[in-house]
Each structure stands twice: as structure tokens, then as C-alpha cells.
Design a protein around this motif. Structure first.
Motif, mmCIF file in Angstrom:
data_model
loop_
_atom_site.group_PDB
_atom_site.id
_atom_site.type_symbol
_atom_site.label_atom_id
_atom_site.label_comp_id
_atom_site.label_asym_id
_atom_site.label_seq_id
_atom_site.Cartn_x
_atom_site.Cartn_y
_atom_site.Cartn_z
ATOM 1 N N ASP A 93 24.019 36.422 1.261
ATOM 2 C CA ASP A 93 23.480 35.144 0.794
ATOM 3 C C ASP A 93 22.549 35.320 -0.403
ATOM 4 O O ASP A 93 22.367 34.392 -1.195
ATOM 5 N N LYS A 94 21.965 36.486 -0.539
ATOM 6 C CA LYS A 94 21.033 36.734 -1.648
ATOM 7 C C LYS A 94 21.745 37.149 -2.929
ATOM 8 O O LYS A 94 21.427 36.673 -4.015
ATOM 9 N N TYR A 242 29.765 29.634 -3.102
ATOM 10 C CA TYR A 242 28.543 30.387 -3.398
ATOM 11 C C TYR A 242 28.121 30.149 -4.841
ATOM 12 O O TYR A 242 26.948 29.884 -5.129
ATOM 13 N N VAL A 246 24.986 27.831 -4.290
ATOM 14 C CA VAL A 246 23.841 28.750 -4.163
ATOM 15 C C VAL A 246 23.389 29.239 -5.536
ATOM 16 O O VAL A 246 22.210 29.164 -5.874
ATOM 17 N N ASP A 286 16.899 21.933 1.287
ATOM 18 C CA ASP A 286 16.458 23.229 0.770
ATOM 19 C C ASP A 286 15.720 24.018 1.845
ATOM 20 O O ASP A 286 14.940 24.905 1.548
ATOM 21 N N ARG A 440 24.038 28.515 1.641
ATOM 22 C CA ARG A 440 23.010 29.510 1.300
ATOM 23 C C ARG A 440 22.540 30.303 2.519
ATOM 24 O O ARG A 440 21.848 31.309 2.389
#
Length: 544
Positions: A93-94, A242, A246, A286, A440
Motif C-alpha cells: 500500500d505504501k 492503485y 492512491v 481519508d 489505500r
């Protein structure tokens, strides 16, 4: 109030099944083929390791791995897998799915080869290095779970998404099957080349020196399928969800998916930037993992996915890792002293391959065929129910099944528990976490759910090893304390399956719904809705 979806995501949801879908299934699925091979092939060679490194002169039975060593060898990969699922799930996710995807595969290749090259010829040195490398093998395997599931869910259309994700996971069945087949071929080749007497006839000669190569070859073979798919993994583009949701790069998402879908997609970056500039990041959409908003929206869902996967893996992995012991107990595999070392590997592998061929593999593909027809919830509930029924049907009249004339019946009933594990929660617990959480946090939440499963696998691997020992101290394997016996162990596993059926009611049905609909990412924050009601411009964009 729902927002209008980005065109690139709408196109993905509505896309017809194309070549790129099947390419993604094969690329992601070969990772799972390798995962299953590496995790389960150890159960084929633990008896051989005991014969080679823990032989005792004059003992009536061949050498066995001591309890602490056996628990470590069988369970250390699960410890690594649990850690890898949490770490790579978060990292996916990062940094993005694609960037992390190659790391996990290379780690699996290196650790598979290193496991077979475990150093030294003394038991302590070999087992210590074997456990060390299998931990890192498990760490790489752990990363494959959240990343493969997330990538496949974000590539798929909503009509057949369940089948595509389940097909990736179904490659696990072929991995288990391949493990048995490789062990059969290798052990048969060495048996033909190096014939040996049984343990009863000549204890020392029954384990030929060349047998040390057998377990090493079987473990190292797991590196091959992973290495062959590395290039194709690196060629896959980042998922559009993504990139758009994201990374906030709708232009890149549209460009990537235009190539994949072979259609022209509108790049809506200006709309994203305009919305972000005007409103900033919406507080309502968020939220992080450790927030009240996540707890309110997805807390029950995460409890459902973690608890069901945890309970399933207690039963599933204890069955898979120790089926050789169950088959020995009912006489389907002859007593160890009546075979030589290579013959024992051959017969254990043959039994495991038969179970995989007749129940494990068909169960996976039944799920693939039916999951988008009858839904995740129905399949999971049905699977847990029948696993409970068959486990109790084995356990309660257990003495009946141990009689020679009834042993085939036991194997059939035991196979049916595997069938309904795979045409049931073993597949659905993998599919659902990839569908119901926000983009995310999707990889992270899948990693947490999968890690809960591996915690259950560790309990199954370590606990069943001790629990299945006979209650009579004179009948236990060397070094083991008395347990509760196989019958009572099966009763416990039946109760675990029943709990899994109850916790299934916490998991939502995601059949036929878009990922954004399930995760509520296309629902507006109340502040934005209020702004619009006061005359604000309606801007079509992605949830940010």
C-alpha cells in the motif's frame, strides 16, 4: 451519496474477459503454485530427515525428528509467512503493488535454493540452517498473499472477479500436487539407482547415503517455477486502482489500462487535481487503519476476515502437514520399520498426491466455477458446515475406521473434508479481503487477514503435532509427551470448523459489486455533500 466513478475504473469493472486476465492469473498464480509447493513439500521429507540425522543404533523404529526440531522445521516457514504478510501487505500500500511484487519472488527463489543447501552434516547444523532459510522462504511467500490477491482483484471486472482471484489461489492445489509428484519421481529414481533393505532387515543400510540428496532436491525444485515467472511479473503495469486512487495519477492509470484493455480511455487528471485543490483531502474518505472511522466502517469486516481465516487454517494446515501421520495410524501407509528410507518417502508422497488429485484440486476449481454464481458467503458457510460434519463423522466412530476393512472409507471421508475446505473457506477467505477494503488499505488489510490465518496454521502445525500423540505414554513417538489422540484431535478440529461457520456471518457478500462500492470509496464525505447543496460545482473524480 455516491460519486461518479473514474472512466478507467468503470472500464475495468465492465471489461470483457480478455487475454490479459488469463495472463495475470498465470503470472500471479505461479507465485501461489510455488507457495504451496514450498510450504507443503517439507511434510514429505520430515520422516526422511529423522532417519538420516536422528538414527539410533538398536532402536526398534527408524529415527524421528525430536519434538522441538519437528515443530521448528514444520512451523518456522509459517512464522516467516505471518511476518511477510504483515510487512509486504503494508509495503504494497505504501510503494505500490508492482514494486514489491518482484521482491517477494526473488526472496522465494533464493531461500528455496538455500534450503536445499543447508550446511554441514551434523543434525544441529543442518536443522538450524534449514530453519533459518525456511523462515526467509516463508517471509517471501507471505508477501505473495496480499499482493497477488490485491493485484488480481484490481485488474478484474466485477462480473468474474471472484473466479479470477479464486483461480490464482487454486494454483495452490497444483503446487501441492506437484510437490507429491516431484517427491514420487525423485524417490523412485533413487530407489532404482540405490536399492536398500527394509529397516527390519538392516537398520543402517536401509538409509543409503545418497538419500541425503533426495530431500535437498525436493526442496530446491520450488525455486524453478518462481524464477520462470519473475520477468513477466516485472512487465505487469501497476494496477489502475492503485495509480488513480492512491498515487493520484489518473493520467498514468488511463495510459496503462488503455494498453491492457486495448481501448482509448480518457485521462481525467485535471478533474482529480481540481478537486484536491478545491477541497483538500476529504476527511471522511481519508481515514487510516487505526482510526474510529475505519473501525466504524470496516471493523466488523476485518474481524470477520481475520477470525474465519484463523479458524480455517488451524484445521486445514494440521490436516495437510500431518496427513502422513493419520495415514500411518489407520494403516494406509505401512509401519516405518517395514520400509527403507526412500520407500517411505515414495509412499507418503503417493498418498498425499492421491488426496490432492481426488479432493484438493477439484475443490479449488469448484470454487472458481461457482463463486460468481452462488456468492462468497454461501460457499464459505457451506464449506465450514461440511468440514464440521465430516470431521465429526471421522472422529466419533474413529475405532470403526481403524479396522482394515474400513480404511478406504476413512480415506474417502478424510478426502471430503479437504474437498469442502477448498470448495469453501480456504478459497473464500483469500478472495473476500481483496474486495471489501479501501484501495489505500486493501493490501494491508489482506495481509492482516492472511497473517491471522497463518497464526492459526502455526497453532495447527505445533499443536496437532503434540495433541495427536496417543494417550498411552508407551505408544507415543520418541521424545513426545502423551497427547489426546487422533480421535480427540479430530473432535477439536470439528469444533473449530463450527466456530468458523458462526464467524462467517460477519463477512459481507461482494458478488457482482465494484470494489469502490464494497469499500464505500465512492461515497462522499458529508462536508462535500453539504457544500454541493449550497451551490458548489459537481466535479466527477475519484475518491481521495
Amino acid at each position: 451519496m455516491a460519486r461518479e466513478q473514474l472512466h478507467v475504473l468503470t472500464a475495468l469493472d465492465a471489461a470483457k474477459t480478455q487475454l490479459y486476465h488469463f495472463t495475470a492469473i498465470v503470472i500471479a498464480g505461479m507465485g501461489f503454485f510455488t507457495d504451496a509447493y514450498d510450504l507443503f513439500c517439507i511434510s514429505l521429507v520430515t520422516k526422511l530427515l529423522g532417519r538420516i540425522y536422528y538414527h539410533e543404533n538398536g532402536a526398534p523404529k527408524p529415527g524421528n525428528l525430536p519434538p522441538n526440531v519437528s515443530a521448528a522445521v514444520n512451523g518456522v516457514a509459517f512464522c516467516g509467512t505471518l511476518a511477510g504478510q504483515l510487512f509486504f501487505g503494508w509495503l504494497g500500500d505504501k510503494l505500490g503493488r508492482k514494486k514489491v511484487y518482484g521482491m517477494t519472488l526473488m526472496l522465494m527463489v533464493i531461500a528455496s535454493v538455500a534450503s536445499g543447501l543447508s550446511f554441514g552434516d551434523k543434525p544441529k547444523a543442518v536443522m538450524a540452517t534449514l530453519c533459518f532459510f525456511r523462515f526467509w522462504l516463508g517471509f517471501g511467500i507471505g508477501g505473495d498473499y496480499p499482493l497477488s490477491a490485491t493485484i488480481m482483484s484490481e485488474y478484474a471486472n466485477k462480473k468474474t472477479r471472484g473466479a479470477f482471484i479464486a483461480a490464482v489461489f487454486a494454483m495452490q492445489g497444483f503446487g501441492i500436487l506437484a510437490g507429491g509428484m516431484v517427491a514420487i519421481i525423485v524417490s523412485a529414481a533413487f530407489k532404482a539407482g540405490y536399492p536398500a533393505p527394509t529397516y527390519q532387515e538392516n537398520a543402517v543400510a536401509s538409509t543409503v547415503p545418497e538419500a541425503d540428496y533426495v530431500w535437498r532436491i525436493i526442496l530446491m525444485f520450488g525455486a524453478l517455477p518462481a524464477a520462470l515467472t519473475y520477468y513477466w511479473r516485472m512487465k505487469m503495469p501497476e494496477t489502475a486502482r492503485y495509480t488513480a486512487l492512491v498515487a493520484k495519477n489518473a493520467k498514468q492509470a488511463a495510459a496503462d489500462m488503455s494498453k491492457v484493455l486495448q481501448v482509448e480511455l480518457e485521462a481525467e487528471q485535471e478533474k482529480v487535481e481540481k478537486f484536491v485543490e478545491k477541497f483538500g483531502r476529504e476527511k471522511g474518505n481519508d481515514f487510516g487503519l487505526f482510526t474510529k472511522e475505519f473501525l466504524k466502517r470496516h471493523g466488523v469486516h476485518l474481524l470477520g476476515t481475520t477470525s474465519t481465516w484463523f479458524l480455517l487454517d488451524i484445521a486445514f494446515y494440521s490436516q495437510n502437514l500431518f496427513q502422513k501421520d493419520i495415514f500411518s495410524a489407520i494403516g494406509w501407509i505401512p509401519p516405518a520399520q517395514t520400509m527403507n528410507a526412500l520407500d517411505e518417502v515414495y509412499k507418503i508422497a503417493r498418498a498425499q498426491t492421491l488426496i490432492a488429485l481426488c479432493s484438493t484440486v477439484p475443490g479449488y476449481w469448484f470454487t472458481v466455477f461457482f463463486i460468481d454464481r452462488i456468492g462468497r458467503f454461501a460457499i464459505q458457510l457451506m464449506g465450514f458446515f461440511f468440514m464440521t460434519v465430516f470431521m465429526f463423522a471421522l472422529a466419533i466412530p474413529y475405532t470403526h475406521w481403524t479396522h482394515r476393512e474400513n480404511r478406504i472409507g476413512f480415506v474417502i471421508m478424510y478426502s471430503l473434508t479437504f474437498f469442502f475446505a477448498n470448495f469453501g473457506p480456504n478459497a473464500t477467505t483469500f478472495v473476500v479481503p481483496a474486495e471489501i477494503f479501501p484501495a489505500r488499505l486493501r493490501s494491508t488489510c489482506h495481509g492482516i487477514s492472511a497473517a491471522a490465518g497463518k497464526a492459526g496454521a502455526i497453532i495447527g502445525a505445533f499443536g496437532f503435532l503434540y495433541a495427536a500423540q496417543p494417550t498411552d505414554p508407551n505408544k507415543t513417538d520418541a521424545g513426545y509427551p502423551p497427547g489426546i489422540g487422533i480421535r480427540n484431535s479430530l473432535i477439536v478440529l470439528g469444533c473449530v470448523n463450527f466456530l468458523g461457520m458462526l464467524f462467517t456471518f460477519l463477512v459481507p457478500e461482494s458478488k457482482g459489486k465494484s470494489l469502490e462500492e464494497m469499500s464505500k470509496e465512492n461515497e462522499e464525505d458529508e462536508n462535500v455533500t453539504e457544500f454541493r447543496s449550497q451551490g458548489g460545482n459537481d466535479i466527477r473524480t475519484v475518491p481521495v
